[in-house]
Write a protein that holds these residues in place. Structure first.
Motif, mmCIF file in Angstrom:
data_model
loop_
_atom_site.group_PDB
_atom_site.id
_atom_site.type_symbol
_atom_site.label_atom_id
_atom_site.label_comp_id
_atom_site.label_asym_id
_atom_site.label_seq_id
_atom_site.Cartn_x
_atom_site.Cartn_y
_atom_site.Cartn_z
ATOM 1 N N GLN A 85 -0.085 -9.619 20.227
ATOM 2 C CA GLN A 85 0.261 -8.311 20.990
ATOM 3 C C GLN A 85 -0.433 -8.691 22.643
ATOM 4 O OE1 GLN A 85 -1.283 -4.973 19.141
ATOM 5 N NE2 GLN A 85 0.396 -4.346 18.115
ATOM 6 N N ASN A 86 0.323 -8.221 23.598
ATOM 7 C CA ASN A 86 -0.407 -8.490 24.830
ATOM 8 C C ASN A 86 -0.475 -7.114 25.478
ATOM 9 O OD1 ASN A 86 -0.275 -8.970 27.853
ATOM 10 N ND2 ASN A 86 -1.190 -11.052 26.838
ATOM 11 N N SER A 87 -1.382 -6.920 26.210
ATOM 12 C CA SER A 87 -1.579 -5.722 27.192
ATOM 13 C C SER A 87 -1.688 -6.404 28.463
ATOM 14 C CB SER A 87 -2.523 -4.767 26.729
ATOM 15 O OG SER A 87 -3.733 -5.260 27.020
ATOM 16 N N GLY A 88 -1.724 -5.626 29.633
ATOM 17 C CA GLY A 88 -2.025 -6.096 30.691
ATOM 18 C C GLY A 88 -3.366 -6.709 30.875
ATOM 19 N N THR A 89 -4.351 -6.479 30.064
ATOM 20 C CA THR A 89 -5.701 -6.892 30.185
ATOM 21 C C THR A 89 -6.078 -7.764 28.967
ATOM 22 O OG1 THR A 89 -6.490 -4.971 29.240
ATOM 23 C CG2 THR A 89 -6.240 -4.946 31.535
ATOM 24 N N SER A 90 -5.428 -7.872 27.872
ATOM 25 C CA SER A 90 -5.841 -8.488 26.589
ATOM 26 C C SER A 90 -4.743 -8.990 25.729
ATOM 27 C CB SER A 90 -6.862 -7.641 25.895
ATOM 28 O OG SER A 90 -6.279 -6.622 25.269
ATOM 29 N N THR A 91 -5.258 -10.118 25.008
ATOM 30 C CA THR A 91 -4.302 -10.587 24.157
ATOM 31 C C THR A 91 -4.822 -10.427 22.560
ATOM 32 O OG1 THR A 91 -3.399 -12.326 25.770
ATOM 33 C CG2 THR A 91 -2.991 -12.684 23.425
ATOM 34 N N THR A 92 -4.106 -10.068 21.674
ATOM 35 C CA THR A 92 -4.625 -9.863 20.381
ATOM 36 C C THR A 92 -3.716 -10.576 19.491
ATOM 37 O OG1 THR A 92 -5.409 -7.543 20.953
ATOM 38 C CG2 THR A 92 -5.169 -8.076 18.584
ATOM 39 N N PHE A 93 -4.210 -11.375 18.480
ATOM 40 C CA PHE A 93 -3.746 -12.077 17.319
ATOM 41 C C PHE A 93 -4.062 -11.102 16.057
ATOM 42 C CE2 PHE A 93 -4.569 -15.987 19.877
ATOM 43 C CZ PHE A 93 -3.144 -16.046 20.393
ATOM 44 N N ILE A 94 -3.083 -10.643 15.387
ATOM 45 C CA ILE A 94 -3.133 -9.917 14.244
ATOM 46 C C ILE A 94 -2.687 -10.744 13.027
ATOM 47 C CG2 ILE A 94 -2.370 -7.791 13.212
ATOM 48 C CD1 ILE A 94 -1.766 -6.803 15.929
ATOM 49 N N LEU A 95 -3.832 -10.816 12.202
ATOM 50 C CA LEU A 95 -3.479 -11.434 10.900
ATOM 51 C C LEU A 95 -3.391 -10.374 9.706
ATOM 52 C CD1 LEU A 95 -6.173 -14.490 10.916
ATOM 53 C CD2 LEU A 95 -3.705 -14.363 11.539
ATOM 54 N N LYS A 96 -2.169 -10.367 9.069
ATOM 55 C CA LYS A 96 -1.734 -9.317 8.065
ATOM 56 C C LYS A 96 -1.758 -10.148 6.780
ATOM 57 C CE LYS A 96 0.737 -6.549 11.136
ATOM 58 N NZ LYS A 96 1.874 -5.589 11.491
ATOM 59 N N ASN A 97 -2.005 -9.357 5.592
ATOM 60 C CA ASN A 97 -1.659 -9.652 4.215
ATOM 61 C C ASN A 97 -2.415 -10.882 4.026
ATOM 62 O OD1 ASN A 97 -0.024 -7.356 3.983
ATOM 63 N ND2 ASN A 97 1.824 -8.574 4.910
ATOM 64 N N LEU A 98 -3.631 -11.373 4.237
ATOM 65 C CA LEU A 98 -4.257 -12.349 4.003
ATOM 66 C C LEU A 98 -4.848 -12.240 2.534
ATOM 67 C CD1 LEU A 98 -6.628 -12.546 7.158
ATOM 68 C CD2 LEU A 98 -4.389 -13.654 6.649
ATOM 69 N N GLU A 99 -4.754 -13.686 2.005
ATOM 70 C CA GLU A 99 -5.344 -13.826 0.572
ATOM 71 C C GLU A 99 -6.434 -14.737 0.643
ATOM 72 O OE1 GLU A 99 -1.652 -15.153 -1.258
ATOM 73 O OE2 GLU A 99 -0.837 -12.971 -1.212
ATOM 74 N N LYS A 100 -6.784 -15.284 -0.752
ATOM 75 C CA LYS A 100 -7.843 -16.094 -0.683
ATOM 76 C C LYS A 100 -7.868 -17.605 -0.012
ATOM 77 C CE LYS A 100 -11.519 -16.706 -4.292
ATOM 78 N NZ LYS A 100 -11.840 -16.328 -5.668
ATOM 79 N N ASN A 101 -6.383 -17.846 -0.263
ATOM 80 C CA ASN A 101 -6.123 -18.963 0.202
ATOM 81 C C ASN A 101 -6.298 -18.901 1.727
ATOM 82 O OD1 ASN A 101 -3.794 -17.629 0.581
ATOM 83 N ND2 ASN A 101 -2.544 -19.413 0.421
ATOM 84 N N HIS A 102 -6.194 -17.972 2.589
ATOM 85 C CA HIS A 102 -6.483 -18.144 4.027
ATOM 86 C C HIS A 102 -7.799 -18.032 4.401
ATOM 87 C CE1 HIS A 102 -2.304 -15.893 3.434
ATOM 88 N NE2 HIS A 102 -2.186 -16.727 4.278
ATOM 89 N N ILE A 103 -8.952 -18.464 3.706
ATOM 90 C CA ILE A 103 -10.273 -18.462 3.959
ATOM 91 C C ILE A 103 -10.325 -19.916 4.768
ATOM 92 C CG2 ILE A 103 -12.483 -18.895 3.108
ATOM 93 C CD1 ILE A 103 -11.714 -17.151 0.906
ATOM 94 N N ASP A 104 -10.837 -19.835 5.980
ATOM 95 C CA ASP A 104 -11.042 -21.079 6.703
ATOM 96 C C ASP A 104 -11.647 -20.506 8.173
ATOM 97 O OD1 ASP A 104 -10.569 -23.597 7.384
ATOM 98 O OD2 ASP A 104 -8.711 -23.590 6.648
ATOM 99 N N VAL A 105 -11.766 -21.430 8.659
ATOM 100 C CA VAL A 105 -12.154 -21.593 10.228
ATOM 101 C C VAL A 105 -11.130 -21.117 11.187
ATOM 102 C CG1 VAL A 105 -13.511 -22.502 12.155
ATOM 103 C CG2 VAL A 105 -14.208 -22.850 9.802
ATOM 104 N N TYR A 106 -11.111 -20.218 12.156
ATOM 105 C CA TYR A 106 -10.073 -20.003 12.982
ATOM 106 C C TYR A 106 -10.601 -20.271 14.258
ATOM 107 C CZ TYR A 106 -7.285 -17.941 9.013
ATOM 108 O OH TYR A 106 -6.629 -17.921 8.005
#
Length: 175
Positions: A63-84
């Protein structure tokens, strides 16, 4: 770029990574990588007022507004554990700048673990209750059988309660 603060929020079961957009820049790109191998998860490219979001996985949206950008991570499970890792590339105005903004480690508690622990405790409670019921039922049956034996033995027909009527004991028919 040095003042960019990434805000990580957990909201409604989703992780939101929000970055302030770089100031006085007409073309830039932000990318979210997963793991030490830097697998690209989501990307966002802004140029001449054109917004190009890109996602390589189903669980990431931008998502982007004029002032910021957002990454939305949805429906995460145990296999998504990591360094981002968040990467910012500035294309215009020159010079080209590529910088790593921040690394965040995400730990996701598995939903199934919570459910299976709750289910297991209910199974154990149910088995204990069933065991107690079975023991109580067995004790009640034993006491009932004992009382029936006592009642049949106490009905003697030639007893002291009937001294006047000397009657031979009637034989009970057995079927």
């Amino acid at each position: 770029v040095s003042d960019a603060q990434v805000v990580v929020e957990f909201e409604n079961g989703n992780f939101n990574f929000t970055f302030p957009n770089p100031k006085n820049v007409s073309e830039f790109s932000m990318t979210l990588f997963k793991g030490h191998e830097k697998e690209e998860i989501c990307a966002f490219h802004l140029s001449q007022e054109r917004v190009l979001p890109k996602s390589n996985v189903t669980y990431c949206q931008t998502q982007n507004s004029g002032t910021s950008t957002t990454f939305i991570l949805k429906n995460l499970e145990k296999n998504h554990i990591d360094v981002y890792t968040y990467d910012l590339e500035i294309f215009l105005p020159p010079p080209y700048i590529d910088c790593c903004l921040k690394e965040t480690y995400l730990y996701i508690q598995d939903k199934e673990d919570c459910f299976s622990l709750g289910l297991m405790s209910w199974i154990i409670i149910g088995l204990i209750t069933f065991g107690i019921f079975c023991v109580c039922f067995a004790v009640a049956c034993c006491l009932r059988n004992k009382n029936q034996k006592c009642e049949t033995n106490s009905h003697e027909f030639n007893s002291e309660y009937m001294p006047m009527a000397a009657v031979n004991a009637a034989k009970k028919t057995r079927i």
